[in-house]
Scaffold this active site. Structure first.
Site, PDB file in Angstrom:
ATOM      1  N   HIS A   1      -9.431  -6.787  -1.029  1.00 50.52           N
ATOM      2  CA  HIS A   1     -10.587  -6.124  -0.406  1.00 50.52           C
ATOM      3  C   HIS A   1     -11.394  -5.342  -1.446  1.00 50.52           C
ATOM      4  CE1 HIS A   1      -9.251  -7.265   3.526  1.00 50.52           C
ATOM      5  NE2 HIS A   1      -8.226  -6.419   3.577  1.00 50.52           N
TER       6      HIS A   1
ATOM      7  N   HIS B   1      -2.839  -6.973  -1.279  1.00 55.51           N
ATOM      8  CA  HIS B   1      -3.731  -7.154  -0.125  1.00 55.51           C
ATOM      9  C   HIS B   1      -4.975  -6.273  -0.246  1.00 55.51           C
ATOM     10  CE1 HIS B   1      -4.642  -8.003   4.162  1.00 55.51           C
ATOM     11  NE2 HIS B   1      -5.141  -6.775   4.128  1.00 55.51           N
ATOM     12  N   GLU B   2      -4.741  -4.989  -0.479  1.00 50.84           N
ATOM     13  CA  GLU B   2      -5.871  -4.053  -0.569  1.00 50.84           C
ATOM     14  C   GLU B   2      -6.698  -4.302  -1.834  1.00 50.84           C
ATOM     15  OE1 GLU B   2      -6.692  -2.420   1.907  1.00 50.84           O
ATOM     16  OE2 GLU B   2      -4.827  -2.520   3.070  1.00 50.84           O
TER      17      GLU B   2
END
Length: 352
Positions: free
Chosen positions: A22, A18-19
């Protein structure tokens, strides 16, 4: 203890991906990433490369991709707020999208190993509505009232969430035994009230049939359907929560998830190590899809809330005040932490 380690690895993988979404899109758009971290709380290990600190923190929950000028004004060229709206949207959306990609890739592995279960009609009760409509044993159920039930778990979920809904329109696949040709048929069925069960039934018994994938195309198709099922399950569970059919007491936090992973591992180990691995893989797919959906909710502090602010910015034609946006996000984050603490204590009371 081993299940706790497995749970930490599962959480770590899901949060990392997920990170990473980003992070990669922030770098691609020239945004300065101050810190990329897995976990929360004090740092256990960290190092700095270029402009970014990379760290692993003490609590194996969550993570962050801290960007310069994310919630405040900053004149630096690399500040998040100074980038175009499409650039900022791509950075925010990348986290949940990467979770869906992870869920899909893991689904390919799971389906490749275990195959998929289909919904075949095992029996048709004589003189029942289904019998009168021409349904036969061997038909493969595809849709009920327009909703896909081609996978057995979809059928079970449908029956669980809509136990009282009448099966009026049934779509199924039939293979001609003499020619081998298949055709899709639709039957309009009027359910009858069963005196024994008190439910409206059409007179069919559905049995799962496990099938191994025979081609790459089939693997991709059913891998996608595996991921889609978990997304659908999450969305429908949220719908039950918001409609009042479920309460916050039904939510599971980290403790509940560890217990579920522990149960999955133990259940799998009674069969084989491979079965335990596939159970954990299934949990990982569900959690990754769950994180993707939850983060897209239009709640401040979540990715969906940040996307909502950017959409408002497009409509207004001018930027939101970063300081006010940051304050709203901070208040929302505090509320989410309070909810998480409640869920954790609820889990502890439930499982101890």
């Amino acid at each position: 203890m081993s299940s706790v380690i497995v749970a930490i690895l599962v959480f770590g993988l899901i949060v990392l991906i997920h990170e990473l979404g980003h992070f990669l899109f922030a770098k691609k758009n020239g945004i300065t990433v101050v810190e990329f971290s897995i976990g929360m709380g004090p740092r256990l290990v960290h190092f700095k490369k270029g402009e970014t600190i990379y760290s692993i923190k003490a609590l194996p929950l969550g993570g962050s991709c801290m960007m310069l000028g994310e919630d405040e004004e900053n004149a630096d060229e690399g500040a998040f707020q100074n980038k175009s709206i499409p650039a900022r949207m791509s950075v925010i959306a990348a986290g949940p999208i990467f979770n869906f990609i992870l869920a899909f890739l893991l689904s390919l592995i799971l389906v490749g190993m275990s195959g998929y279960d289909t919904t075949y009609v095992k029996e048709v009760t004589k003189d029942s509505p289904a019998y009168a409509a021409g349904m036969q044993p061997g038909d493969k159920l595809l849709k009920i009232n327009g909703e896909s039930v081609s996978m057995y778990r979809e059928y079970i979920l449908y029956k669980l969430l809509k136990p009282d809904e009448k099966m009026n329109q049934v779509e199924f696949l039939r293979v001609d035994s003499s020619t081998g040709e298949s055709s899709i048929k639709t039957a309009s069925v009027t359910p009858e009230l069963s005196k024994e069960t008190g439910k409206y039934l059409i007179g069919i018994t559905i049995a799962p049939q496990n099938i191994k994938v025979a081609s790459v195309g089939e693997l991709v198709k059913y891998g996608y359907k595996e991921m889609e099922y978990d997304v659908k399950l999450t969305v429908k569970s949220l719908g039950m929560l918001f409609s009042g059919r479920a309460s916050v007491n039904d939510l599971s936090g980290p403790v509940g998830i560890v217990v579920m992973i522990d149960d999955s591992v133990k259940a799998g180990l009674t069969v084989s190590l491979t079965a335990a691995f596939m159970n954990v893989l299934s949990m990982c797919i569900l959690l990754s899809a769950n994180l993707g959906v939850m983060n897209l909710l239009p709640i401040p502090a979540l990715d969906g809330g940040r996307l909502l602010f950017l959409i408002i910015e497009v409509i207004r034609g001018k930027r939101m005040d970063p300081n006010k946006e940051g304050l709203v996000n901070m208040i929302s984050m505090a509320a989410l932490f309070a909810l998480m603490i409640f869920v954790v204590f609820n889990d502890i009371n439930r499982f101890t």
